[in-house]
Design an enzyme around this catalytic site. Sequence first.
Site, mmCIF file in Angstrom:
data_model
loop_
_atom_site.group_PDB
_atom_site.id
_atom_site.type_symbol
_atom_site.label_atom_id
_atom_site.label_comp_id
_atom_site.label_asym_id
_atom_site.label_seq_id
_atom_site.Cartn_x
_atom_site.Cartn_y
_atom_site.Cartn_z
ATOM 1 N N GLY A 56 1.861 -11.048 3.110
ATOM 2 C CA GLY A 56 2.672 -11.167 1.911
ATOM 3 C C GLY A 56 1.849 -10.857 0.680
ATOM 4 O O GLY A 56 0.809 -10.191 0.760
ATOM 5 N N CYS A 57 2.268 -11.342 -0.462
ATOM 6 C CA CYS A 57 1.544 -11.098 -1.709
ATOM 7 C C CYS A 57 0.089 -11.517 -1.557
ATOM 8 O O CYS A 57 -0.203 -12.646 -1.167
ATOM 9 C CB CYS A 57 2.199 -11.876 -2.845
ATOM 10 S SG CYS A 57 1.309 -11.758 -4.420
ATOM 11 N N PHE A 58 -0.823 -10.614 -1.862
ATOM 12 C CA PHE A 58 -2.229 -10.913 -1.599
ATOM 13 C C PHE A 58 -2.808 -11.997 -2.500
ATOM 14 O O PHE A 58 -3.872 -12.539 -2.230
ATOM 15 C CB PHE A 58 -3.107 -9.661 -1.648
ATOM 16 C CG PHE A 58 -2.856 -8.668 -2.758
ATOM 17 C CD1 PHE A 58 -2.398 -9.050 -4.008
ATOM 18 C CD2 PHE A 58 -3.103 -7.315 -2.541
ATOM 19 C CE1 PHE A 58 -2.200 -8.121 -5.027
ATOM 20 C CE2 PHE A 58 -2.905 -6.372 -3.541
ATOM 21 C CZ PHE A 58 -2.453 -6.786 -4.786
#
Length: 228
Positions: A56-58
Amino acid sequence: MGQGRTARFFVIAVALLSACSPITSSASAEEAVRIAAPTLDPADTRTSATAILAGGCFWGVEGVFSHVRGVARIQSGYHGGTADDATYDAVSGGDTDHAEAVRITYDPRVVSYGSLLRIFFSVVTDPTTLNAQGPDTGRQYRSAIIPANASQRRVAAAYIAELERGTYWSAPIVTRVEAPLTFYPAEAYHQNFMEAHPTHGYIRRWDQPKLANFRAMYPTLYRTAPAP
């Protein structure tokens, strides 16, 4: 301030507001899941190893793993595409083959690869959502493991098979083991984002709960000061 610097700071400010997804979704942050440690987790006597994970969003992936004992360095970036479109503007549009990912440099004598995967599955990513994590949707937010060698590939594949046989989630696991390609570091303003922006709305709603879950579930692996 010169016109060029003004434009540059404007671009960065817009990126900080728009990166990942806005917090208008009514969905709740992922819940932590207590899972067993992997059965296959061979000892590694090297002083340094590398792991690449996409969950997902890093921002949150980096934020959690930066607090793991034994992690020496962590970097947000893009994996799975080409250098030409390894930029946030291109990747965030969902039109490239990249996944937002993190590259973790760690001491396997302190924290094993299997332990990193256990943290990944239990508090970082929801392995049952295809091309989506929390409020973020698109292939760039897929859940994936990118092994650096044959040993990591065996550990990852065996662990996914074990988790599939368990009753931890009500839906099938869609996390995939991907072939290692070039990892491209993300722009400077994405690095150490959670540490640098603890009051950011996205961080407070989606990522700080993951860090809190990690600290509660794995106190012996948690450290206060994050890795650079």
